[in-house]
Scaffold this motif. Structure first.
Motif, PDB file in Angstrom:
ATOM      1  N   TYR A  53      19.911 -10.434  29.300  1.00  0.00           N
ATOM      2  CA  TYR A  53      20.578 -11.464  30.107  1.00  0.00           C
ATOM      3  C   TYR A  53      21.717 -10.764  30.565  1.00  0.00           C
ATOM      4  CZ  TYR A  53      24.156 -14.928  31.591  1.00  0.00           C
ATOM      5  OH  TYR A  53      25.085 -15.567  32.255  1.00  0.00           O
ATOM      6  N   PRO A  54      22.555 -10.110  29.968  1.00  0.00           N
ATOM      7  CA  PRO A  54      23.824  -9.633  30.330  1.00  0.00           C
ATOM      8  C   PRO A  54      23.557  -8.531  31.386  1.00  0.00           C
ATOM      9  CG  PRO A  54      23.899  -9.737  27.988  1.00  0.00           C
ATOM     10  CD  PRO A  54      22.590 -10.071  28.273  1.00  0.00           C
ATOM     11  N   MET A  55      22.538  -7.783  31.256  1.00  0.00           N
ATOM     12  CA  MET A  55      22.161  -6.706  32.365  1.00  0.00           C
ATOM     13  C   MET A  55      21.964  -7.136  33.561  1.00  0.00           C
ATOM     14  SD  MET A  55      19.712  -4.077  29.949  1.00  0.00           S
ATOM     15  CE  MET A  55      19.608  -3.008  31.167  1.00  0.00           C
ATOM     16  N   VAL A  56      21.122  -8.496  33.677  1.00  0.00           N
ATOM     17  CA  VAL A  56      21.214  -8.994  34.951  1.00  0.00           C
ATOM     18  C   VAL A  56      22.262  -9.777  35.382  1.00  0.00           C
ATOM     19  CG1 VAL A  56      19.439 -10.793  36.072  1.00  0.00           C
ATOM     20  CG2 VAL A  56      18.496  -9.138  34.368  1.00  0.00           C
ATOM     21  N   ALA A  57      23.008 -10.334  34.487  1.00  0.00           N
ATOM     22  CA  ALA A  57      24.043 -11.309  34.916  1.00  0.00           C
ATOM     23  C   ALA A  57      25.343 -10.465  35.502  1.00  0.00           C
ATOM     24  CB  ALA A  57      24.609 -11.946  33.651  1.00  0.00           C
ATOM     25  N   SER A  58      25.227  -9.268  34.966  1.00  0.00           N
ATOM     26  CA  SER A  58      26.194  -8.346  35.698  1.00  0.00           C
ATOM     27  C   SER A  58      26.125  -8.066  37.079  1.00  0.00           C
ATOM     28  CB  SER A  58      25.920  -6.934  34.778  1.00  0.00           C
ATOM     29  OG  SER A  58      26.604  -6.804  33.549  1.00  0.00           O
ATOM     30  N   TYR A  59      24.871  -8.216  37.522  1.00  0.00           N
ATOM     31  CA  TYR A  59      24.637  -8.111  39.084  1.00  0.00           C
ATOM     32  C   TYR A  59      25.231  -9.218  39.551  1.00  0.00           C
ATOM     33  CZ  TYR A  59      21.742  -4.070  38.647  1.00  0.00           C
ATOM     34  OH  TYR A  59      21.371  -2.691  38.298  1.00  0.00           O
ATOM     35  N   TRP A  60      25.106 -10.584  39.010  1.00  0.00           N
ATOM     36  CA  TRP A  60      25.654 -11.849  39.742  1.00  0.00           C
ATOM     37  C   TRP A  60      27.012 -11.625  39.553  1.00  0.00           C
ATOM     38  CZ3 TRP A  60      25.887 -15.530  42.770  1.00  0.00           C
ATOM     39  CH2 TRP A  60      26.911 -16.424  42.673  1.00  0.00           C
ATOM     40  N   TYR A  61      27.874 -11.141  38.288  1.00  0.00           N
ATOM     41  CA  TYR A  61      29.053 -11.131  38.322  1.00  0.00           C
ATOM     42  C   TYR A  61      29.948 -10.517  39.189  1.00  0.00           C
ATOM     43  CZ  TYR A  61      28.956 -13.636  33.734  1.00  0.00           C
ATOM     44  OH  TYR A  61      28.606 -14.596  32.906  1.00  0.00           O
ATOM     45  N   SER A  62      28.972  -9.290  39.541  1.00  0.00           N
ATOM     46  CA  SER A  62      29.761  -8.121  40.464  1.00  0.00           C
ATOM     47  C   SER A  62      29.908  -8.740  41.974  1.00  0.00           C
ATOM     48  CB  SER A  62      29.101  -6.994  40.249  1.00  0.00           C
ATOM     49  OG  SER A  62      27.783  -7.086  40.824  1.00  0.00           O
ATOM     50  N   LEU A  63      29.261  -9.998  42.130  1.00  0.00           N
ATOM     51  CA  LEU A  63      29.250 -10.120  43.524  1.00  0.00           C
ATOM     52  C   LEU A  63      30.079 -11.511  43.528  1.00  0.00           C
ATOM     53  CD1 LEU A  63      25.266 -10.296  44.145  1.00  0.00           C
ATOM     54  CD2 LEU A  63      27.156  -8.503  44.815  1.00  0.00           C
ATOM     55  N   VAL A  64      30.973 -11.716  42.579  1.00  0.00           N
ATOM     56  CA  VAL A  64      31.918 -12.989  42.863  1.00  0.00           C
ATOM     57  C   VAL A  64      33.467 -12.378  42.615  1.00  0.00           C
ATOM     58  CG1 VAL A  64      30.228 -14.559  42.064  1.00  0.00           C
ATOM     59  CG2 VAL A  64      31.668 -13.407  40.447  1.00  0.00           C
ATOM     60  N   GLU A  65      34.219 -13.325  42.882  1.00  0.00           N
ATOM     61  CA  GLU A  65      35.648 -13.218  42.539  1.00  0.00           C
ATOM     62  C   GLU A  65      35.980 -14.116  41.559  1.00  0.00           C
ATOM     63  OE1 GLU A  65      38.487 -12.079  45.890  1.00  0.00           O
ATOM     64  OE2 GLU A  65      39.698 -13.704  44.792  1.00  0.00           O
ATOM     65  N   TRP A  66      36.553 -13.755  40.624  1.00  0.00           N
ATOM     66  CA  TRP A  66      36.689 -14.674  39.403  1.00  0.00           C
ATOM     67  C   TRP A  66      37.455 -14.068  38.193  1.00  0.00           C
ATOM     68  CZ3 TRP A  66      32.687 -14.284  34.797  1.00  0.00           C
ATOM     69  CH2 TRP A  66      32.781 -15.520  34.138  1.00  0.00           C
ATOM     70  N   ASN A  67      38.437 -15.011  37.547  1.00  0.00           N
ATOM     71  CA  ASN A  67      39.283 -14.352  36.696  1.00  0.00           C
ATOM     72  C   ASN A  67      38.976 -14.573  35.291  1.00  0.00           C
ATOM     73  OD1 ASN A  67      40.082 -17.040  36.107  1.00  0.00           O
ATOM     74  ND2 ASN A  67      41.760 -16.935  37.541  1.00  0.00           N
ATOM     75  N   GLY A  68      37.888 -15.207  35.009  1.00  0.00           N
ATOM     76  CA  GLY A  68      37.283 -15.503  33.749  1.00  0.00           C
ATOM     77  C   GLY A  68      37.799 -16.870  33.198  1.00  0.00           C
ATOM     78  N   PHE A  69      38.875 -17.348  33.489  1.00  0.00           N
ATOM     79  CA  PHE A  69      39.375 -18.421  33.043  1.00  0.00           C
ATOM     80  C   PHE A  69      38.754 -19.828  34.039  1.00  0.00           C
ATOM     81  CE2 PHE A  69      42.866 -15.484  32.533  1.00  0.00           C
ATOM     82  CZ  PHE A  69      42.597 -15.268  31.125  1.00  0.00           C
ATOM     83  N   SER A  70      39.111 -19.895  34.963  1.00  0.00           N
ATOM     84  CA  SER A  70      38.826 -20.967  35.822  1.00  0.00           C
ATOM     85  C   SER A  70      37.409 -20.890  35.932  1.00  0.00           C
ATOM     86  CB  SER A  70      39.348 -20.782  37.025  1.00  0.00           C
ATOM     87  OG  SER A  70      38.918 -19.553  38.016  1.00  0.00           O
ATOM     88  N   ALA A  71      36.740 -22.091  36.254  1.00  0.00           N
ATOM     89  CA  ALA A  71      35.349 -22.295  36.532  1.00  0.00           C
ATOM     90  C   ALA A  71      34.990 -21.877  37.803  1.00  0.00           C
ATOM     91  CB  ALA A  71      34.805 -23.893  36.286  1.00  0.00           C
ATOM     92  N   GLU A  72      35.849 -21.559  38.587  1.00  0.00           N
ATOM     93  CA  GLU A  72      35.563 -21.332  40.142  1.00  0.00           C
ATOM     94  C   GLU A  72      35.167 -19.714  40.041  1.00  0.00           C
ATOM     95  OE1 GLU A  72      37.973 -20.743  44.340  1.00  0.00           O
ATOM     96  OE2 GLU A  72      38.917 -21.283  42.567  1.00  0.00           O
ATOM     97  N   GLN A  73      34.046 -19.592  40.541  1.00  0.00           N
ATOM     98  CA  GLN A  73      33.702 -18.338  40.804  1.00  0.00           C
ATOM     99  C   GLN A  73      33.360 -18.288  42.555  1.00  0.00           C
ATOM    100  OE1 GLN A  73      30.188 -17.233  38.695  1.00  0.00           O
ATOM    101  NE2 GLN A  73      31.145 -17.686  36.741  1.00  0.00           N
ATOM    102  N   ARG A  74      33.887 -17.355  43.410  1.00  0.00           N
ATOM    103  CA  ARG A  74      33.966 -17.141  44.565  1.00  0.00           C
ATOM    104  C   ARG A  74      33.087 -15.955  45.089  1.00  0.00           C
ATOM    105  NH1 ARG A  74      37.076 -15.655  49.070  1.00  0.00           N
ATOM    106  NH2 ARG A  74      38.259 -14.578  47.848  1.00  0.00           N
ATOM    107  N   TYR A  75      31.964 -16.486  45.702  1.00  0.00           N
ATOM    108  CA  TYR A  75      30.884 -15.378  46.262  1.00  0.00           C
ATOM    109  C   TYR A  75      31.580 -14.593  47.185  1.00  0.00           C
ATOM    110  CZ  TYR A  75      26.638 -13.090  47.694  1.00  0.00           C
ATOM    111  OH  TYR A  75      25.922 -12.219  48.066  1.00  0.00           O
ATOM    112  N   VAL A  76      31.689 -13.322  46.828  1.00  0.00           N
ATOM    113  CA  VAL A  76      32.407 -12.180  47.932  1.00  0.00           C
ATOM    114  C   VAL A  76      31.419 -11.196  48.290  1.00  0.00           C
ATOM    115  CG1 VAL A  76      34.648 -12.892  47.069  1.00  0.00           C
ATOM    116  CG2 VAL A  76      33.322 -10.933  46.246  1.00  0.00           C
TER     117      VAL A  76
END
Lengths: 323, 298
Positions: A53-76
């Motif tokens: 899962y982390p291998m795949v999820a890394s791709y998604w994470y790399s496409l958002v702007e996100w500080n890890g605390f807030s729930a808000e993930q902005r697609y960039v």
């Protein structure tokens, strides 16, 4: 590698006889498969959640702007990648990782090879003692070795500095100076994991049949010829494997580097894993998207070497198969 | 060499003497190699000797004593300081909990998976093996961000459980493959006999197959123990906001940051934290070495 036992013992058990046995047989097969999937469950769940899962999820994470605390993930989109690729620090980390690899790999592979040749000889006294001595740094905790090395290379009272002062060179700060830190940490890394490579080589030497040497000796071959015509060619496939294993090992230098230099001084030992760590965890405002983009690029770099490894395994198996 | 000596040398053409001299020179060669190795081996263990000696010195001795390895008066007090003030008793308990639980989990899951993958062909078996081999090598640095976030969503980020699951879920593919290879090599009659005796799938595995795989289990558990005991990246990230969860390797790092001047206490802490693995290694040396050698042989 189709071995005969790969078959299905339970399934082949009932005699192929009566047609009345068929449903019974199928029921049994289904039961067997249920057991098989039950046995796989722990691995599917754990490995799936924490590796796949982390291998795949890394791709998604790399496409958002996100500080890890807030729930808000902005697609960039790919802007994280643009930022990483435009960051000179990232390229510096890539360069340092590669240079580190280029220093460590030949030292470990060739150094351990020479030592293994000597240690493999039955004529050497106390060879067991030597093997243990070279293996001890391998079992000790890397992170602790890192801290201890900081202490050992201390310019005021560390042994290397004391020796340099005795020789009239003045105090030396091998880990604290940005021109020597990378080389010094690479040497420490070689020291730490040398024992593993040594054991690899000793295992490889064991695979050479003894009677080959005896036959050649009867034919009048001297030690040089024995080495050149038997030892070297027999070890060639292992050279490939051991080199690749050692290269891959260099991607796991985080423990030692983080505890010994933490990437410093002036980022001169910042390997990619430390770069990722710095942006994802050590920063006051974590940039998880940015760090993930770097992680994905790191994963791609590693993948190149994994493909290389699969190729190497095939080649070496073929080389060994010929004999 | 003077001409006279040379003449003397050339005056001894007897083949027996020549043979004897060659043997002597070869023996000196071996003793030379031995001496060289001794020096190299000393260099290898020197950092540990130095740390051990520092852990028993006074701070003044460390800074003024040069390279002397024998402390003037043994300072056992350093160990007490590391143990209580440095919180090492706590870290050690954490490390033991995490390491033992992870090892058990890894052995169980790898033995189960290795058994069915090595011995049976079933729908999906090939795909599973291909996926495992393809992802055999994944550095922690690549997966760490999603792992932390996943643990956060599960509510186990700052717990031992979270640390254990993450450590046990990491890549232990090689162990599954070692088990699979071992089970594949066992004779088929074993299972047939056990089925005739009326044992089911699980009983066959638990009563016959698992006990037979003891050599593999020993190697896998010892190597997992070592890797987990020494793990740093995951425990570091998992104990960020809860220092009470720190393992020894993470605690050591914190020890330096917080007490940057206490070198002797730190050396004592280093000795304390290395002792368990070095002791384990001394007893189980064969398995360590065989386990690592097995990787290259296969």
């Amino acid at each position: 590698m189709a071995s005969p036992t790969l078959g299905t013992p339970v399934a082949t058990m009932p005699p192929p006889a009566a047609a009345g046995d068929r449903p019974e047989f199928r029921k049994r097969l289904r039961r067997r498969n249920l057991w098989i999937y039950a046995f796989l469950m722990p691995t599917i769940v754990l490995y799936g959640l924490y590796t796949l899962y982390p291998m795949v999820a890394s791709y998604w994470y790399s496409l958002v702007e996100w500080n890890g605390f807030s729930a808000e993930q902005r697609y960039v989109g790919i802007s994280n990648y643009e930022a990483v690729l435009a960051d000179p620090m990232f390229w510096s980390a890539v360069r340092i990782t590669v240079v580190f690899m280029l220093i460590v790999t030949p030292l470990r592979v060739m150094g351990a090879f020479l030592l293994a040749l000597v240690l493999n000889s039955p004529r050497l006294p106390f060879s067991g003692f030597f093997r243990t001595a070279f293996f001890i740094p391998v079992v000790t905790t890397t992170a602790i070795v890192g801290v201890v090395m900081r202490f050992i290379f201390d310019p005021a009272n560390g042994p290397p500095s004391v020796v340099a002062q005795f020789l009239g060179l003045g105090p030396v700060d091998l880990l604290g100076s940005s021109s020597t830190a990378l080389l010094t940490s690479a040497v420490v890394y070689v020291w730490k994991f040398f024992g593993i490579t040594l054991v690899y080589w000793l295992a490889a030497l064991q695979t050479i049949p003894k009677d080959l040497y005896e036959a050649a000796r009867i034919d009048g071959a001297g030690p040089v010829n024995l080495f050149r015509y038997i030892t070297l060619p027999m070890l060639l496939p292992f050279l490939l494997i051991i080199t690749i294993l050692t290269i891959e090992d260099c991607f796991r230098a985080f423990d030692l580097m983080q505890t010994m230099t933490a990437g410093g001084p002036y980022y001169s030992t910042e390997i990619i894993e430390i770069f990722i760590y710095r942006w994802a965890f050590a920063a006051s405002i974590p940039q998880l998207g940015f760090a993930s983009a770097a992680a994905v690029l790191f994963g791609l770099l590693v993948m190149v070497f994994v493909i290389f490894q699969v190729w190497g395994l095939t080649v070496s198996r073929r080389m060994r198969g010929q004999r | 060499m003077t001409p006279k000596q040379q003449a003397q040398v050339s005056q001894q053409p007897s083949p027996a003497a020549q043979h004897g001299r060659r043997r002597i020179s070869r023996r000196t060669l071996w003793w030379g190699a031995f001496a060289l190795l001794l020096g190299l081996a000393f260099l290898w263990v020197y950092p540990f000797i130095w740390m051990l000696s520092t852990s028993l010195k006074t701070p003044g001795e460390v800074f003024g004593g040069g390279l002397g390895l024998i402390p003037e008066v043994m300072q056992w007090e350093n160990y007490r300081r590391a143990w209580t003030d440095g919180n090492f008793s706590r870290y050690l308990v954490n490390t033991v909990i995490v390491t033992v639980a992870t090892t058990v989990l890894v052995v169980v899951r790898c033995a189960l998976a290795g058994y069915v993958l090595g011995r049976y062909r079933f729908p999906g078996s090939r795909i599973i093996i291909v996926i495992l081999v393809a992802t055999m090598f994944v550095p922690t640095g690549y997966t760490i961000i999603p792992v932390v976030h996943l643990s956060m969503s599960l509510g186990i980020l700052d717990t031992h459980l979270g640390m254990i699951l993450a450590l046990a879920g990491g890549s232990h593919v090689a162990f599954i493959l070692v088990y699979a290879g071992y089970f594949r090599g066992l004779p088929k009659e074993l299972e047939e006999a056990s089925i005739v005796d009326g044992a089911g799938f699980f009983r066959t595995f638990g009563r016959i197959m698992l006990p037979l795989s003891m050599p593999v289990t020993a190697t896998v558990s010892i190597l997992t123990f070592l890797f987990t005991w020494n793990a740093f990246f995951l425990p570091l990230v998992f104990s960020f906001s809860n220092p009470a969860l720190r393992t020894v390797s993470v605690g050591m790092q914190a020890f330096v940051g917080e007490n940057s001047t206490d070198w002797t206490g730190m050396a004592a802490a280093g000795v304390l934290s290395m002792l368990p693995v070095v002791a384990l290694f001394a007893f189980m040396q064969r398995y360590f070495v065989e386990g690592i050698a097995g990787a290259v042989k296969s």
